[in-house]
Design an enzyme around this catalytic site. Structure first.
Site, PDB file in Angstrom:
ATOM      1  N   GLY A  51       0.521  -1.228  -0.702  1.00 38.96           N
ATOM      2  CA  GLY A  51       0.112  -0.167  -0.219  1.00 38.96           C
ATOM      3  C   GLY A  51       0.978   1.264   0.091  1.00 38.96           C
ATOM      4  O   GLY A  51       0.589   2.091  -0.572  1.00 38.96           O
ATOM      5  N   GLU A  81       2.564  -8.428  -2.372  1.00 38.58           N
ATOM      6  CA  GLU A  81       0.977  -9.105  -1.871  1.00 38.58           C
ATOM      7  C   GLU A  81       1.002 -10.504  -2.139  1.00 38.58           C
ATOM      8  O   GLU A  81       0.603 -10.757  -1.557  1.00 38.58           O
ATOM      9  CB  GLU A  81      -0.115  -7.985  -2.571  1.00 38.58           C
ATOM     10  CG  GLU A  81      -0.268  -6.858  -1.757  1.00 38.58           C
ATOM     11  CD  GLU A  81       0.591  -5.684  -1.980  1.00 38.58           C
ATOM     12  OE1 GLU A  81       1.473  -5.822  -2.520  1.00 38.58           O
ATOM     13  OE2 GLU A  81       0.751  -4.274  -1.729  1.00 38.58           O
ATOM     14  N   GLU A 132       1.918   1.959  -3.805  1.00 40.19           N
ATOM     15  CA  GLU A 132       0.032   2.332  -4.142  1.00 40.19           C
ATOM     16  C   GLU A 132      -0.023   3.653  -3.731  1.00 40.19           C
ATOM     17  O   GLU A 132      -0.918   4.298  -4.922  1.00 40.19           O
ATOM     18  CB  GLU A 132      -0.310   1.260  -3.567  1.00 40.19           C
ATOM     19  CG  GLU A 132      -0.621   0.000  -4.374  1.00 40.19           C
ATOM     20  CD  GLU A 132      -1.514  -1.191  -3.623  1.00 40.19           C
ATOM     21  OE1 GLU A 132      -2.264  -1.767  -2.572  1.00 40.19           O
ATOM     22  OE2 GLU A 132      -2.713  -2.272  -4.676  1.00 40.19           O
TER      23      GLU A 132
HETATM   24  N1  COA Z   1       3.056  -2.608   9.494  1.00 34.87           N
HETATM   25  C1  COA Z   1       2.981  -2.744  10.672  1.00 34.87           C
HETATM   26  N2  COA Z   1       4.236  -2.723  11.579  1.00 34.87           N
HETATM   27  C2  COA Z   1       5.337  -2.709  10.473  1.00 34.87           C
HETATM   28  C3  COA Z   1       5.083  -3.085   9.582  1.00 34.87           C
HETATM   29  C4  COA Z   1       4.089  -2.765   8.902  1.00 34.87           C
HETATM   30  N3  COA Z   1       2.955  -3.248   7.662  1.00 34.87           N
HETATM   31  N4  COA Z   1       5.879  -2.461   8.777  1.00 34.87           N
HETATM   32  C5  COA Z   1       6.820  -2.469   9.991  1.00 34.87           C
HETATM   33  N5  COA Z   1       6.637  -1.975  10.586  1.00 34.87           N
HETATM   34  C6  COA Z   1       6.730  -2.560  12.376  1.00 34.87           C
HETATM   35  C7  COA Z   1       7.753  -3.841  12.584  1.00 34.87           C
HETATM   36  O1  COA Z   1       6.838  -4.327  12.919  1.00 34.87           O
HETATM   37  C8  COA Z   1       8.523  -3.149  13.724  1.00 34.87           C
HETATM   38  O2  COA Z   1       7.585  -2.895  14.991  1.00 34.87           O
HETATM   39  P1  COA Z   1       8.305  -3.250  16.694  1.00 34.87           P
HETATM   40  O3  COA Z   1       9.419  -2.663  16.861  1.00 34.87           O
HETATM   41  O4  COA Z   1       7.430  -3.729  17.303  1.00 34.87           O
HETATM   42  O5  COA Z   1       9.324  -4.636  16.574  1.00 34.87           O
HETATM   43  C9  COA Z   1       9.002  -2.025  13.395  1.00 34.87           C
HETATM   44  O6  COA Z   1       7.622  -1.301  11.915  1.00 34.87           O
HETATM   45  C10 COA Z   1      10.610  -1.754  12.474  1.00 34.87           C
HETATM   46  O7  COA Z   1      10.442  -2.981  11.356  1.00 34.87           O
HETATM   47  P2  COA Z   1      11.557  -3.172  10.602  1.00 34.87           P
HETATM   48  O8  COA Z   1      11.541  -4.544   9.551  1.00 34.87           O
HETATM   49  O9  COA Z   1      12.652  -4.216  11.556  1.00 34.87           O
HETATM   50  O10 COA Z   1      12.253  -2.201  10.307  1.00 34.87           O
HETATM   51  P3  COA Z   1      13.268  -1.449   8.626  1.00 34.87           P
HETATM   52  O11 COA Z   1      13.098  -0.636   9.182  1.00 34.87           O
HETATM   53  O12 COA Z   1      14.212  -2.573   8.829  1.00 34.87           O
HETATM   54  O13 COA Z   1      12.477  -1.741   7.563  1.00 34.87           O
HETATM   55  C11 COA Z   1      10.593  -2.033   6.185  1.00 34.87           C
HETATM   56  C12 COA Z   1      11.375  -1.915   7.255  1.00 34.87           C
HETATM   57  C13 COA Z   1       9.630  -1.163   5.491  1.00 34.87           C
HETATM   58  C14 COA Z   1      11.804  -2.334   5.210  1.00 34.87           C
HETATM   59  C15 COA Z   1      10.299  -3.085   6.496  1.00 34.87           C
HETATM   60  O14 COA Z   1       9.837  -3.419   8.019  1.00 34.87           O
HETATM   61  C16 COA Z   1       8.890  -4.213   6.145  1.00 34.87           C
HETATM   62  O15 COA Z   1       9.219  -5.209   5.008  1.00 34.87           O
HETATM   63  N6  COA Z   1       7.759  -4.405   6.517  1.00 34.87           N
HETATM   64  C17 COA Z   1       6.562  -5.112   5.799  1.00 34.87           C
HETATM   65  C18 COA Z   1       5.989  -4.397   4.801  1.00 34.87           C
HETATM   66  C19 COA Z   1       5.187  -5.639   3.987  1.00 34.87           C
HETATM   67  O16 COA Z   1       5.447  -5.906   3.716  1.00 34.87           O
HETATM   68  N7  COA Z   1       3.823  -4.504   3.440  1.00 34.87           N
HETATM   69  C20 COA Z   1       3.136  -4.967   2.736  1.00 34.87           C
HETATM   70  C21 COA Z   1       1.815  -4.815   3.348  1.00 34.87           C
HETATM   71  S1  COA Z   1       0.796  -5.513   2.339  1.00 34.87           S
END
Ligand code: COA
Length: 257
Positions: A108, A131, A111
């Site tokens: 998102g 996704e 998006e």
């Molecule tokens: N929703 C809620 N919390 C999220 C999140 C999301 N989409 N993405 C990251 N967070 C939170 C993590 O759970 C973590 O929380 P915590 O400290 O309580 O454990 C915090 O943000 C840090 O996440 P982390 O992965 O350690 O950060 P990073 O800076 O190393 O990486 C991203 C950042 C965005 C690259 C990575 O978090 C990521 O790949 N997130 C998933 C994104 C995703 O797949 N979204 C698709 C949704 S359809």
């Protein structure tokens, strides 16, 4: 406050204030965002916007997956409608919107960037639609806006493989229009928005509409639409001002009338 809104002259910068959750999209963020959209759409003195995220890790990590885990199916469906309404409203704003990609834009989050008019990225950011690896599909416009931007082949490659691209590749394929060092992203995105803010507001609005609405039409109808939108510029004072400024060898001062 889910959003920090700053006014710089005729430009507003909207920042998602959710760094601990990587600026992911929540119910509260969308509700507050909808209010900002209503206000911005009615503000004739606002000429351009920059949309960005707090910190350097993420522009927006997509839906807040922790909030999502607590939702039932009906709530998820309601959230999905709110995302759709927010992105449609953003795309339909009369002013141009520059996405300043300060960090990862995933799901998102990408998006959201696709609903903006222009995208500028910091070096080192990652963009992608993960996704299909999460048991869903891009459902906030990704399957529709990405192919319109990049073409069907590239969009399918990115969506069906769930692959992330870096900033350099994003620039090469046209997903972003510029890549700048992270330390300069804020000023570069603002400078771009200020540049847009100096152009004729009615022209910007009509050109944005001609592109966005014309894309969905057969060519002959799209050319008719372009013609109507062009005609609407002719009676404006700003058109006369541009002609006077040209004759007087000075930059025009547009008022949006
Ligand atoms: N929703 C809620 N919390 C999220 C999140 C999301 N989409 N993405 C990251 N967070 C939170 C993590 O759970 C973590 O929380 P915590 O400290 O309580 O454990 C915090 O943000 C840090 O996440 P982390 O992965 O350690 O950060 P990073 O800076 O190393 O990486 C991203 C950042 C965005 C690259 C990575 O978090 C990521 O790949 N997130 C998933 C994104 C995703 O797949 N979204 C698709 C949704 S359809």
């Amino acid at each position: 406050m889910e959003w920090a809104v700053e006014r710089v002259g005729a430009v507003e910068r909207w920042t998602i204030e959710g760094e601990p959750r990587r600026n992911s999209l929540t119910v509260a963020l969308l509700a507050e965002g909808a209010e900002h959209l209503r206000r911005a759409a009615a503000d004739r003195s606002l000429r351009a916007l920059v949309l960005t995220g707090a910190g350097t890790r993420a522009f927006c990590a997509g839906a807040d997956l922790k909030e999502r885990a607590r939702m039932g199916d009906a709530e998820v469906a309601g959230f999905h409608r709110a995302v759709r309404a927010f992105l449609d409203g953003l795309e339909a704003l009369p002013q141009p919107v520059v996405a300043a990609l300060n960090g990862a834009a995933l799901g998102g989050g990408l998006e959201l960037a696709l609903a903006c008019d222009l995208r500028v990225a910091a070096e080192g950011v990652e963009l992608g639609l993960p996704e299909v690896g999460l048991g869903i599909i891009p459902g906030a416009g990704g399957t529709q806006r990405l192919p319109r931007l990049l073409g069907v082949g590239r969009a399918k490659e990115l969506i069906l493989t769930a692959r992330r691209v870096g900033a350099a590749e994003a620039l090469a394929i046209g997903l972003v229009s510029a890549v700048v060092p992270a330390t300069r992203l804020g000023e570069e995105a603002l400078a771009l928005a200020e540049r847009l803010a100096r152009l004729a507001p009615v022209s910007l609005r009509q050109a944005k509409r001609a592109i966005d609405q014309g894309l969905h039409l057969p060519l002959a109808e799209a050319l008719d639409l372009e013609n109507r939108l062009y005609q609407a510029c002719l009676p404006t004072r700003d058109r006369q001002e541009a002609l006077r400024a040209f004759a007087e060898k000075r930059p025009p001062a547009f008022t949006g009338e």
